[in-house]
Design an enzyme around this catalytic site. Structure first.
Site, PDB file in Angstrom:
ATOM      1  N   GLU A   1      44.646  37.918  47.487  1.00 22.54           N
ATOM      2  CA  GLU A   1      45.793  37.342  46.757  1.00 22.54           C
ATOM      3  C   GLU A   1      46.047  35.917  47.233  1.00 22.54           C
ATOM      4  OE1 GLU A   1      49.192  39.923  46.939  1.00 22.54           O
ATOM      5  OE2 GLU A   1      48.115  41.502  45.861  1.00 22.54           O
TER       6      GLU A   1
ATOM      7  N   ARG B   1      32.545  40.213  32.170  1.00 23.93           N
ATOM      8  CA  ARG B   1      33.787  40.391  31.418  1.00 23.93           C
ATOM      9  C   ARG B   1      34.947  39.791  32.225  1.00 23.93           C
ATOM     10  NH1 ARG B   1      34.672  43.112  26.985  1.00 23.93           N
ATOM     11  NH2 ARG B   1      32.418  43.352  26.965  1.00 23.93           N
TER      12      ARG B   1
ATOM     13  N   LYS C   1      31.395  36.384  26.165  1.00 24.27           N
ATOM     14  CA  LYS C   1      30.943  36.370  24.759  1.00 24.27           C
ATOM     15  C   LYS C   1      29.720  35.450  24.661  1.00 24.27           C
ATOM     16  CE  LYS C   1      35.420  37.660  22.819  1.00 24.27           C
ATOM     17  NZ  LYS C   1      36.506  37.430  23.788  1.00 24.27           N
TER      18      LYS C   1
ATOM     19  N   THR D   1      37.346  33.700  27.423  1.00 23.55           N
ATOM     20  CA  THR D   1      36.700  34.805  28.132  1.00 23.55           C
ATOM     21  C   THR D   1      35.373  34.262  28.638  1.00 23.55           C
ATOM     22  OG1 THR D   1      35.768  35.535  26.034  1.00 23.55           O
ATOM     23  CG2 THR D   1      37.727  36.704  26.810  1.00 23.55           C
TER      24      THR D   1
ATOM     25  N   TYR E   1      40.346  42.027  49.234  1.00 22.51           N
ATOM     26  CA  TYR E   1      41.623  41.537  48.693  1.00 22.51           C
ATOM     27  C   TYR E   1      41.759  40.059  49.003  1.00 22.51           C
ATOM     28  CZ  TYR E   1      44.684  44.748  46.317  1.00 22.51           C
ATOM     29  OH  TYR E   1      45.247  45.518  45.368  1.00 22.51           O
TER      30      TYR E   1
ATOM     31  N   ASP F   1      42.043  28.440  22.477  1.00 23.90           N
ATOM     32  CA  ASP F   1      41.438  29.667  23.002  1.00 23.90           C
ATOM     33  C   ASP F   1      39.986  29.640  22.522  1.00 23.90           C
ATOM     34  OD1 ASP F   1      40.438  32.202  23.375  1.00 23.90           O
ATOM     35  OD2 ASP F   1      42.244  33.237  22.700  1.00 23.90           O
TER      36      ASP F   1
HETATM   37  N1  DSN Z   1      38.320  41.618  20.739  1.00 22.50           N
HETATM   38  C1  DSN Z   1      37.585  40.385  20.864  1.00 22.50           C
HETATM   39  C2  DSN Z   1      36.731  40.146  19.677  1.00 22.50           C
HETATM   40  O1  DSN Z   1      35.983  41.053  19.361  1.00 22.50           O
HETATM   41  O2  DSN Z   1      36.758  39.095  19.068  1.00 22.50           O
HETATM   42  C3  DSN Z   1      38.465  39.272  21.147  1.00 22.50           C
HETATM   43  O3  DSN Z   1      39.221  39.548  22.276  1.00 22.50           O
END
Ligand code: DSN
Length: 403
Positions: free
Chosen positions: A47, A226, A220, A217, A45, A191
């Site tokens: 925080e 993730r 990707k 994120t 933990y 984003d």
């Molecule tokens: N759901 C994702 C995508 O496939 O683009 C984005 O968060």
């Protein structure tokens, strides 16, 4: 290992190995990333933030978080980085809560034209808690018309313009968006979840340089674990950090933050730049070959890791195309196309991405086999069993270490 868990895990290993993942938002994290994510940092933990925790025993998680922050700063040239968001949606939620109230107007692209659920959709917290005004892509070019965006923004006078999308295959002119934001004196939020790997490799216009705040994120094109991150100019640092913790999150996932640190180091190598070049050239070739077979490529081309394919020339819907392709191990997702007459559950298109297949090392030769298989199944040219075997054979030629 838990037997029941292991049985399902083995099936997923086989599925990932034997299918060809063409989902634009998926990738294969490296063994180093997965080792970090599976590490004992999950037990801790923490925080708070480095040096300011609410628990004892944080000396090493502090080092891990500082490492992740420094590597992300170096990779993207960011002034301030928060590596704690559990996901891209959490990152966006934190940014909105730090910067806006329910009356603030934020301009964004709607979900059915390539925006994300968290960019103001009414079925999401963003559309319920904040006041989004949507801009559109041009009907003809299916791309952002920056002049129209500027005029629209002048009439709306928003607090921020949000760009960076989930189903938009063309390069975004961030410099142009910045100039619009400057003219109307509003914030620029990006984003970059889909394109962060391309931005890191300097193969896409740089949003970090221009935007006030950038979310992403990490799993990707960036090929990490993730999770989410927020990059910002220093003046927003305090309010963003407070919004992530204690406002919307509790304890950070230190094992994931460790894996983010590993991924940022991987993304700063020449090997990663070459990988991203392959991602883009594979996507371009896929679009060209599918178009030669009679499918329509939305916007006519791609500059990124994805293509958006209108499947109506084959009298199909996105849903049917997705299901037919999945039957033979080609995994894509249905997607609306701009000004789609079908609802999102049906959609007229499919989104195809090349990050995962490029991580496997697939190149032009593999792309032409994939296209043959896609056309074979969508046009019912060949028995699906035969196509499924071809897909499996190709997948087996490009093994991935998933153990
Ligand atoms: N759901 C994702 C995508 O496939 O683009 C984005 O968060």
């Amino acid at each position: 290992m838990d037997r029941e868990f292991e049985n399902i895990l083995i099936k997923e290993i086989v599925r990932q190995n034997e299918s060809i993942v063409l989902i634009a938002s998926e990738n294969y994290a490296s063994k180093s990333v997965r080792t970090a994510q599976g590490s004992i940092f999950t037990n801790k933990y923490a925080e708070g933030y480095p040096g300011k925790r609410y628990y004892g025993g944080c000396e090493y998680v502090d080092q891990i978080e500082i490492l992740a922050i420094q590597r992300a700063k170096d990779l993207f040239g960011a002034e301030h980085v928060n590596v704690q968001p559990h996901s891209g949606a959490q990152a966006n939620m934190a940014v909105y809560s730090a910067l806006f109230d329910s009356k603030s107007v934020i301009m964004s692209l709607p979900l059915d034209q390539g925006g994300h659920l968290t960019h103001g959709s009414k079925v999401n917290f963003s559309g319920n808690l904040y006041n989004f005004e949507f801009y559109n892509v041009d009907r003809e070019t299916e791309q952002i018309d920056y002049e129209a965006l500027e005029k629209h923004a002048q009439t709306v006078n928003p607090q921020a313009i949000l760009s960076g999308f989930t189903a938009y295959p063309r390069e975004i002119d961030f410099e142009r968006i910045k100039s619009i934001c400057k003219k109307i004196d509003c914030m620029m939020i990006v984003d970059m979840a889909h394109i962060s790997g391309l931005v890191a490799a300097k193969l896409h216009s740089d949003c970090v340089k221009y935007a006030d705040v950038v979310t992403s994120t990490t799993h990707k094109t960036l090929r990490g674990p993730r999770g989410g991150i927020i990059l910002s100019k220093n003046i927003y640092a305090k309010s963003i950090d407070k919004a992530v913790f204690p406002n919307i999150q509790g304890g950070p996932m230190m094992h994931t933050i460790g894996a983010k640190a590993v991924a940022f180091a991987e993304a700063s190598t020449n090997e990663f730049v070459n990988y991203q070049k392959l991602v883009i050239s594979n996507a371009k070739l896929l679009g060209k070959l599918l178009s030669a077979e009679g499918l329509r490529i939305v916007t006519g081309d791609t500059d990124t890791h994805m293509i958006l394919v209108d499947v109506t020339p084959f009298n199909l819907t996105g849903k049917i195309a997705e299901e037919k392709l999945a039957e033979v191990g080609l995994i894509v997702n249905r997607n609306t196309i701009p000004y789609d007459s079908n609802p999102p559950r049906v959609a007229s298109g499919i989104r195809i991405g090349t990050p995962a297949i490029s991580t496997r090392g697939m190149n032009a030769e593999a792309i032409s086999i994939i296209v043959d298989c896609i056309i074979g199944i969508l046009k019912e040219k060949e028995e699906s069993k035969l196509i499924k075997n071809k897909v499996k054979e190709l997948a087996n030629k490009f093994p991935i270490d998933l153990k």
